[in-house]
Design a protein around this motif. Sequence first.
Motif, PDB file in Angstrom:
ATOM      1  N   ALA A   1       7.876  15.510   6.647  1.00 36.41           N
ATOM      2  CA  ALA A   1       7.249  14.778   5.482  1.00 36.41           C
ATOM      3  C   ALA A   1       5.922  14.622   5.389  1.00 36.41           C
ATOM      4  CB  ALA A   1       8.014  13.640   5.270  1.00 36.41           C
ATOM      5  N   ALA A   2       5.180  14.536   4.319  1.00 35.40           N
ATOM      6  CA  ALA A   2       3.731  14.481   4.521  1.00 35.40           C
ATOM      7  C   ALA A   2       3.280  13.624   3.300  1.00 35.40           C
ATOM      8  CB  ALA A   2       3.183  15.875   4.512  1.00 35.40           C
ATOM      9  N   ASP A   3       2.104  12.949   3.689  1.00 37.40           N
ATOM     10  CA  ASP A   3       1.420  12.210   2.478  1.00 37.40           C
ATOM     11  C   ASP A   3       0.073  12.004   2.911  1.00 37.40           C
ATOM     12  OD1 ASP A   3       2.623  10.022   0.526  1.00 37.40           O
ATOM     13  OD2 ASP A   3       0.682   9.613   0.942  1.00 37.40           O
ATOM     14  N   ILE A   4      -0.978  11.785   2.126  1.00 38.25           N
ATOM     15  CA  ILE A   4      -2.352  11.582   2.333  1.00 38.25           C
ATOM     16  C   ILE A   4      -2.730  10.412   2.717  1.00 38.25           C
ATOM     17  CG2 ILE A   4      -2.925  10.862  -0.158  1.00 38.25           C
ATOM     18  CD1 ILE A   4      -5.397  12.935  -0.082  1.00 38.25           C
ATOM     19  N   GLU A   5      -1.802   9.373   2.449  1.00 39.56           N
ATOM     20  CA  GLU A   5      -1.944   7.890   2.767  1.00 39.56           C
ATOM     21  C   GLU A   5      -1.692   7.652   4.148  1.00 39.56           C
ATOM     22  OE1 GLU A   5      -3.906   5.662   1.117  1.00 39.56           O
ATOM     23  OE2 GLU A   5      -4.081   6.997  -0.679  1.00 39.56           O
TER      24      GLU A   5
ATOM     25  N   GLY B   1       0.862  -1.103   0.066  1.00 44.75           N
ATOM     26  CA  GLY B   1       0.173   0.074   0.024  1.00 44.75           C
ATOM     27  C   GLY B   1       0.863   1.332   0.001  1.00 44.75           C
ATOM     28  N   VAL B   2       2.171   1.228  -0.115  1.00 44.38           N
ATOM     29  CA  VAL B   2       3.117   2.404   0.086  1.00 44.38           C
ATOM     30  C   VAL B   2       3.819   2.493  -1.462  1.00 44.38           C
ATOM     31  CG1 VAL B   2       5.036   3.324   0.979  1.00 44.38           C
ATOM     32  CG2 VAL B   2       3.392   2.074   2.285  1.00 44.38           C
TER      33      VAL B   2
ATOM     34  N   ALA C   1       2.740   6.169   8.107  1.00 46.26           N
ATOM     35  CA  ALA C   1       3.490   5.278   9.424  1.00 46.26           C
ATOM     36  C   ALA C   1       4.626   4.814   8.906  1.00 46.26           C
ATOM     37  CB  ALA C   1       2.320   4.143   9.536  1.00 46.26           C
ATOM     38  N   CYS C   2       4.817   4.315   7.527  1.00 45.67           N
ATOM     39  CA  CYS C   2       6.236   4.033   7.044  1.00 45.67           C
ATOM     40  C   CYS C   2       7.133   4.750   7.042  1.00 45.67           C
ATOM     41  CB  CYS C   2       5.873   3.367   5.487  1.00 45.67           C
ATOM     42  SG  CYS C   2       7.219   2.681   4.766  1.00 45.67           S
TER      43      CYS C   2
ATOM     44  N   HIS D   1       3.755  13.550   8.533  1.00 49.20           N
ATOM     45  CA  HIS D   1       2.412  14.005   8.801  1.00 49.20           C
ATOM     46  C   HIS D   1       1.387  13.842   8.062  1.00 49.20           C
ATOM     47  CE1 HIS D   1       4.621  17.033  11.259  1.00 49.20           C
ATOM     48  NE2 HIS D   1       5.466  17.127  10.270  1.00 49.20           N
ATOM     49  N   GLU D   2       0.193  13.345   8.418  1.00 51.15           N
ATOM     50  CA  GLU D   2      -0.905  12.695   7.410  1.00 51.15           C
ATOM     51  C   GLU D   2      -1.675  13.953   6.930  1.00 51.15           C
ATOM     52  OE1 GLU D   2      -4.847   9.912   7.593  1.00 51.15           O
ATOM     53  OE2 GLU D   2      -3.047   9.597   9.064  1.00 51.15           O
ATOM     54  N   GLY D   3      -2.014  14.017   5.641  1.00 50.15           N
ATOM     55  CA  GLY D   3      -2.834  15.009   5.193  1.00 50.15           C
ATOM     56  C   GLY D   3      -2.746  15.345   3.704  1.00 50.15           C
TER      57      GLY D   3
END
Length: 265
Positions: free
Chosen positions: A128-132, A70-71, A137-138, A151-153
């Motif tokens: 760092a940031a990602d929407i997933e 999933g990454v 988490a990874c 960060h998530e968003g």
Amino acid sequence: MSTVDTNEIVTRLRAAGCVFAEDEARLLTEATDSAEELDRLVAQRVEGVPLEYLLGWVEFRGIRVGVQAGVFVPRQRTAFLVDEAAALARAEGRDEFVVVDLCCGSGALGLALVTELANEVARIELDAADIEPVAVACARENLTSVGGRAHEGDLFAALPSRLRGRIDILLCNTPYVPSGEIARMPPEARDHEPATALDGGEDGLDIFRRVAAEATEWLAPGGHLLVEISEEQATTATSIATEAGLTPAIAHSPDLYATAIICTR
């Protein structure tokens, strides 16, 4: 593992279309403790599961970066963004930088840049940031060793406000595959990696447009935004950056078959 027939594994992998069947057979064998586990992994690989998911890591610029199902799996050509970012940092000759890895996936770009400059720059503040969620988490796990935060968003909305107007280097591996071409991608990418990391809209540049539109608010004066694109997208990407108030330049790496747009505030 003496009962394992390596030649048989290579034959199975090659029949499934694995170009580097010998290397994959060796890596899968080294990753397992039993013939049964190896057979299970080989079967999954034959079915198209990315090798990196089965191993739990990918080598990127000499660093073993953790990945999981999933990454998005970082491509070797994307190392060109790190090369260009490191060159910009060295040219400025400063001892402190604020770096952000946006659309970070596993966090490979930020991790590689900080590692590259570790002995040359006194302090690098890395976010760092990602929407997933699974990618965040990874990335958090991967960036722990260099003091980075994930960060998530959705794009800049994920970043803490303290970074606004302070980012010196903004690495952003936005999805840039045109929607109509997703179906023609290799199955291991198309069927296993998140669509949010692949689909860039009608011309592949929808996410880049959004990033460019906000970049001037987040970059420090003289800060740089580096984004991977295709060579065919260079003209359109240049226009997008210019309209957003950025100064763009296109860079190519024939060796890596990579193209990047470097935008400066």
